[in-house]
Design an enzyme around this catalytic site. Structure first.
Site, PDB file in Angstrom:
ATOM      1  CB  SER A 165     -13.583   9.250 -12.575  1.00 19.61           C
ATOM      2  OG  SER A 165     -13.829   7.443 -12.392  1.00 19.61           O
TER       3      SER A 165
HETATM    4  N1  SAH Z   1     -13.181   5.377 -15.832  1.00 21.34           N
HETATM    5  C1  SAH Z   1     -14.767   5.724 -16.259  1.00 21.34           C
HETATM    6  C2  SAH Z   1     -15.214   6.109 -14.521  1.00 21.34           C
HETATM    7  C3  SAH Z   1     -15.876   4.513 -14.654  1.00 21.34           C
HETATM    8  S1  SAH Z   1     -17.367   3.995 -13.996  1.00 21.34           S
HETATM    9  C4  SAH Z   1     -15.052   6.746 -16.405  1.00 21.34           C
HETATM   10  O1  SAH Z   1     -13.845   7.871 -16.569  1.00 21.34           O
HETATM   11  O2  SAH Z   1     -15.693   7.620 -16.968  1.00 21.34           O
HETATM   12  C5  SAH Z   1     -16.841   1.467 -13.695  1.00 21.34           C
HETATM   13  C6  SAH Z   1     -17.504   1.495 -14.719  1.00 21.34           C
HETATM   14  O3  SAH Z   1     -16.902  -0.020 -14.799  1.00 21.34           O
HETATM   15  C7  SAH Z   1     -18.660   1.996 -15.772  1.00 21.34           C
HETATM   16  O4  SAH Z   1     -18.900   2.079 -17.082  1.00 21.34           O
HETATM   17  C8  SAH Z   1     -19.131  -0.044 -14.811  1.00 21.34           C
HETATM   18  O5  SAH Z   1     -19.491   0.024 -16.468  1.00 21.34           O
HETATM   19  C9  SAH Z   1     -17.691  -0.817 -15.343  1.00 21.34           C
HETATM   20  N2  SAH Z   1     -17.481  -2.234 -15.661  1.00 21.34           N
HETATM   21  C10 SAH Z   1     -18.497  -2.767 -13.963  1.00 21.34           C
HETATM   22  N3  SAH Z   1     -17.808  -3.804 -13.769  1.00 21.34           N
HETATM   23  C11 SAH Z   1     -17.412  -4.074 -15.058  1.00 21.34           C
HETATM   24  C12 SAH Z   1     -16.699  -5.872 -15.798  1.00 21.34           C
HETATM   25  N4  SAH Z   1     -16.695  -6.436 -15.020  1.00 21.34           N
HETATM   26  N5  SAH Z   1     -16.296  -5.676 -16.669  1.00 21.34           N
HETATM   27  C13 SAH Z   1     -16.001  -4.426 -17.893  1.00 21.34           C
HETATM   28  N6  SAH Z   1     -16.092  -3.519 -17.025  1.00 21.34           N
HETATM   29  C14 SAH Z   1     -16.775  -3.462 -15.787  1.00 21.34           C
END
Ligand code: SAH
Length: 215
Positions: free
Chosen positions: A62
């Protein structure tokens, strides 16, 4: 090692303050979270920039401003039990962990969970519990939570997640309102009613549908 913060980190914190992050505890948590550990080695020079960056599995870490804005909206305190959906690099979980009692974080990509777990151990962030799974179902075995945060965009916050929020709790999620996404805060009152408030326009990676499952 002087123990002093890197000047690039100071500049990042100043940029977040100028962009509206006014909670000093949140800014301190950002300052104490070494983002350079969470970005890929070939992008190290951009670790302190206020920008999202690509990580493994086609996902992103993010943007610091979004991580800070969501953390601020959560109004955390040191007794909070937090659920994060979308561990990604682990960066947001690390920021949340500085301000809460325990952070449970769910991610569908095994590779990302393994990498984040190694980082949490290395940085001695002992109050983060990661797990591989479909975050849209939340974490029923650990519910209820004082706070829930989704770090990827959804059409609407799943009811399963709001059901896992304690009365008096807050849930923050980026909700799609094409062509933009709006950072939305759901507050659960003492009688279980949900009040929804829009915080700001944001840009997040979409959260795929639940049926895509664990990868
Ligand atoms: N919080 C993270 C950024 C996340 S980007 C950071 O600080 O780096 C969003 C994330 O959500 C991705 O890694 C993606 O794989 C995850 N994601 C997407 N759909 C999901 C689901 N249904 N269950 C769990 N994780 C999920």
């Amino acid at each position: 090692m002087t123990g002093l913060p890197d000047t690039r980190m100071i500049q990042l914190v100043m940029a977040l303050r100028s962009a509206g992050i006014s909670d000093n505890a949140v800014l301190a948590a950002i300052e104490r979270t070494p983002r350079e550990h969470f970005v890929p080695a070939d992008l190290l020079d951009q670790a302190f920039e206020n920008t999202p960056l690509p990580i493994d599995c086609g996902q992103i870490i993010s943007q610091p401003l979004l991580a800070a804005a969501m953390t601020q909206a959560l109004e955390l305190h040191d007794r909070c039990k937090v659920l994060e959906i979308g561990t990604g690099s682990g960066y947001q979980a690390a920021v949340l962990a500085r301000l809460s009692r325990r952070v449970y974080t769910v991610e569908r990509h095994r590779t990302l969970v393994r990498k984040a777990q190694i980082l949490f151990e290395k940085l001695r962030l002992c109050n983060i519990v990661p797990r591989i799974g479909d975050g849209l179902a939340g974490w029923p075995e650990q519910a209820p939570f004082d706070r829930i945060v989704m770090t990827a965009a959804v059409g609407e916050c799943p009811v399963a997640l709001l059901d896992q929020l304690k009365p008096g709790g807050l849930c923050v999620a980026p909700v799609r309102k094409d062509p933009i996404q709006v950072l939305t805060c759901y507050a659960k009152s003492g009688n279980g009613a949900i009040v929804r408030r829009i915080l700001s326009d944001v840009h997040f990676a979409p959260l795929p549908p639940a049926e895509t499952g664990v990868l």
